[in-house]
Design an enzyme around this catalytic site. Structure first.
Site, short mmCIF file in Angstrom:
data_model
loop_
_atom_site.label_atom_id
_atom_site.label_comp_id
_atom_site.label_asym_id
_atom_site.label_seq_id
_atom_site.Cartn_x
_atom_site.Cartn_y
_atom_site.Cartn_z
N HIS A 138 -75.48 -28.57 2.89
CA HIS A 138 -74.15 -28.76 3.47
C HIS A 138 -73.05 -28.64 2.42
O HIS A 138 -73.24 -28.98 1.25
CB HIS A 138 -74.04 -30.06 4.26
CG HIS A 138 -74.27 -31.32 3.47
ND1 HIS A 138 -73.25 -31.98 2.84
CD2 HIS A 138 -75.38 -32.05 3.22
CE1 HIS A 138 -73.72 -33.08 2.25
NE2 HIS A 138 -75.01 -33.14 2.46
N ASP A 160 -69.91 -29.98 2.76
CA ASP A 160 -68.97 -31.10 2.67
C ASP A 160 -69.51 -32.21 1.78
O ASP A 160 -70.71 -32.28 1.49
CB ASP A 160 -68.64 -31.64 4.07
CG ASP A 160 -69.86 -32.18 4.80
OD1 ASP A 160 -70.94 -31.58 4.66
OD2 ASP A 160 -69.73 -33.21 5.50
N ASP A 190 -75.33 -34.41 -3.97
CA ASP A 190 -75.30 -34.39 -2.50
C ASP A 190 -74.10 -33.57 -2.04
O ASP A 190 -73.01 -34.10 -1.91
CB ASP A 190 -75.24 -35.83 -2.00
CG ASP A 190 -75.22 -35.92 -0.48
OD1 ASP A 190 -75.50 -34.92 0.19
OD2 ASP A 190 -74.91 -37.01 0.04
N GLU A 193 -71.87 -32.36 7.58
CA GLU A 193 -73.08 -33.19 7.59
C GLU A 193 -72.74 -34.65 7.42
O GLU A 193 -73.35 -35.53 8.05
CB GLU A 193 -74.03 -32.73 6.48
CG GLU A 193 -75.43 -33.38 6.53
CD GLU A 193 -75.52 -34.76 5.92
OE1 GLU A 193 -76.43 -35.51 6.30
OE2 GLU A 193 -74.67 -35.12 5.08
N GLU A 194 -71.75 -34.94 6.59
CA GLU A 194 -71.44 -36.34 6.27
C GLU A 194 -70.84 -37.09 7.46
O GLU A 194 -70.68 -38.30 7.41
CB GLU A 194 -70.50 -36.41 5.06
CG GLU A 194 -71.10 -35.84 3.77
CD GLU A 194 -72.27 -36.66 3.20
OE1 GLU A 194 -72.60 -37.69 3.81
OE2 GLU A 194 -72.84 -36.25 2.18
N ASP A 202 -84.45 -29.01 4.06
CA ASP A 202 -83.13 -29.61 3.93
C ASP A 202 -83.19 -30.70 2.85
O ASP A 202 -84.25 -31.00 2.32
CB ASP A 202 -82.74 -30.23 5.29
CG ASP A 202 -81.27 -30.59 5.40
OD1 ASP A 202 -80.49 -30.26 4.49
OD2 ASP A 202 -80.90 -31.21 6.41
N HIS A 235 -73.10 -40.80 -3.34
CA HIS A 235 -72.03 -41.46 -2.56
C HIS A 235 -71.32 -42.55 -3.37
O HIS A 235 -70.47 -43.25 -2.85
CB HIS A 235 -72.53 -42.06 -1.24
CG HIS A 235 -72.86 -41.03 -0.20
ND1 HIS A 235 -72.86 -41.29 1.15
CD2 HIS A 235 -73.21 -39.74 -0.31
CE1 HIS A 235 -73.19 -40.21 1.83
NE2 HIS A 235 -73.42 -39.25 0.95
ZN LIG Z 1 -76.14 -34.84 1.97
#
Ligand SMILES: [Zn+2]
Length: 491
Positions: free
Chosen positions: A122, A124, A157, A191-192, A218, A464
């Site tokens: 992803h 984003d 991520d 995705e987030e 994934d 994150h």
């Molecule tokens: Zn992710």
């Protein structure tokens, strides 16, 4: 009496013998393959690649809580950047923009009879909290290369995965590699926030065009270090399922009024009782699902008493469950978790509230479902003055399907892990969070969730969080892994 004594002794000896035989004959399930030549010798220039990734990190493709607001400009800039940085991909793969911002690349295979393989990532990232900006060693969107690391949002991520996939394809195109089966790269842009506008639309497109993949790969799990692995050595965990999500509202009702003449129990008291009952009586734990599979793979790699216990699950199942439940990180692997997250009651200190509400968030284990959760909550609370319902307007998704861990493709993943990361254990496992993969359940035989990087326990906590980073060495290996996997599945 003597006969009984003798019988007990015989029984004991038999039991000990069975335990010992089981332990000694507990066979390793790890594949043995020769590693391929290390990164440096196959002309993957990790430093150059890291510089390209750094530019992508500088684009703030942030998904916010408001799910339909995207940073359109940054996403479109990223599309352009990819085109410029990967000229062979741009020239030779068919690119389709889905729903304005998501990307689907098709690399046609020579043999149309083979099912394609789809690699997911992803574009984003989550925002960097304003309050924590001063804590970052390098600004979160600076894409700084320093101390041997790539720093910033997306380093782990998930821009590293997207870019490593592109690097791998570019590299193979430069060598004029022609895949036998078609390969897709599918990059969602939200995705987030659940993937409804990105991954879900790509999957819809695939459904329309009858594109059905052998498997998707994934993000999800990684190679955890010895400290985190139950087998006390680096372990590649491939997620074969992910947990579901549901929230339940509890509303306790009681007589409101002046706080000078209260009833014996208040709405708040009732609610507190209900919450305590839920925390003390959790959903049942089970080793039947993906986590049980994980212990089948790594049990034989354990040592001493641990190995003996796992070799004799028929006898020690309860012991294993209790010890896993003792730690929150392992408890989450084997049961639907219960987390009280919101609480509301009262408007003034001398007014008894007539109702008190709480929201409890459950992460659903494959094998459980939302209705079972609701039934469990009702049974445990068992009080007519506390009403129970699914929380309105909140996300509700079932646990994913469980993908197979005995297919040739799964063995292909294991082979690739062993080729690129020698001395690493390999196992299927359960993803506790959510990924885009669930949108692809109907357009692929199996969905696997694995980021091919080796990361320390400490760095894993930065996802994150503050100081998200990936070592340049790990990034090089990541490219190497995808490249090797493409060769393994499509040669
Ligand atoms: Zn992710």
């Amino acid at each position: 009496m003597k006969k009984l004594y003798i019988a007990i002794v015989i029984l004991f000896v038999v039991l000990v013998t069975v335990i010992i035989i089981n332990t000694v004959s507990y066979q390793s399930r790890q594949m043995i393959v020769a590693p391929v030549a290390p990164v440096a010798t196959i002309a993957v220039d990790a430093n150059k690649a890291a510089q390209r990734l750094a530019l992508a990190i500088q684009l703030p493709t942030i998904s916010n809580q408001q799910v339909d607001v995207f940073n359109a400009k940054a996403l479109l800039q990223l599309h352009g950047l990819i085109e410029r940085q990967f000229p062979l991909v741009a020239a030779q793969l068919e690119r389709r923009v889905i729903n304005n911002y998501s990307l689907l690349y098709q690399w046609p295979g020579a043999n149309p009879d083979l099912k394609p393989v789809t690699f997911l990532a992803h574009m984003d990232v989550v925002p960097a909290e304003v309050e924590s900006l001063t804590l970052w060693s390098y600004a979160p969107f600076s894409g700084t290369l320093a101390e041997g690391f790539i720093w910033g949002r997306g380093a782990m991520d998930d821009k590293s995965s997207m870019y490593a996939l592109l690097e791998a394809v570019e590299h193979l195109l430069a060598q004029s590699f022609v895949p036998q089966r078609t390969l897709y790269l599918a990059f969602g842009h939200d995705e987030e926030v659940g993937g409804a506008q990105g991954a879900a639309k790509i999957a819809e497109y695939m459904q329309e065009k009858s594109i059905h993949s052998l498997f998707t790969l994934d993000e999800g799990m990684v190679i955890v270090d010895a400290q985190l692995s139950p087998a006390k050595q680096a372990t590649a965990i491939v997620g074969i399922a992910e947990k579901g999500y549901v929230s339940v509202s509890l509303t306790a009702k009681a007589q409101g009024g002046h706080s000078s003449i209260p009833d014996k129990i208040s709405a708040i008291g009732l609610l507190a009782e209900a919450i305590l009952a839920l925390e003390e009586n959790q959903m049942p734990a089970s080793l039947d699902g993906p986590s049980g599979k994980m212990f089948e793979f790594i049990g034989p790699e354990m040592t001493g008493v641990q190995k003996m216990v796992f070799a004799n699950r028929w006898l020690f199942n309860q012991v294993i469950l209790s010890s896993l439940l003792a730690k929150k990180s392992t408890a989450a692997l084997i049961r639907t978790t219960t987390a009280v997250t919101l609480l509301q009651a009262g408007v003034k200190e001398n007014v008894l509230p007539s109702q008190a509400t709480a929201v409890v968030n459950f992460r659903i284990l494959p094998g459980n479902d939302a209705q079972q959760v609701l039934a469990h909550v009702s049974k445990v609370i068992d009080n007519d003055n506390v009403s129970i319902s699914f929380t309105k307007n909140s996300v509700k998704k079932p646990a994913s399907l469980v993908s197979a861990s005995d297919t040739p493709e799964f063995l292909m993943l294991e082979k690739t892990v062993k080729q690129i990361f020698p001395n690493t254990l390999f196992t299927p496992g359960l993803v506790l969070g959510g990924t885009d993969s669930r949108h692809y359940e109907t357009v692929a035989d199996n969905n696997y969730r694995f980021l091919p990087y080796q990361v320390s326990n400490e760095d894993l906590a930065r996802v994150h969080g503050v100081d998200e980073r990936l070592s340049i060495k790990a990034y090089g290996q990541m490219i190497q892994f995808y490249r090797q996997l493409m060769l393994n599945v499509a040669q």
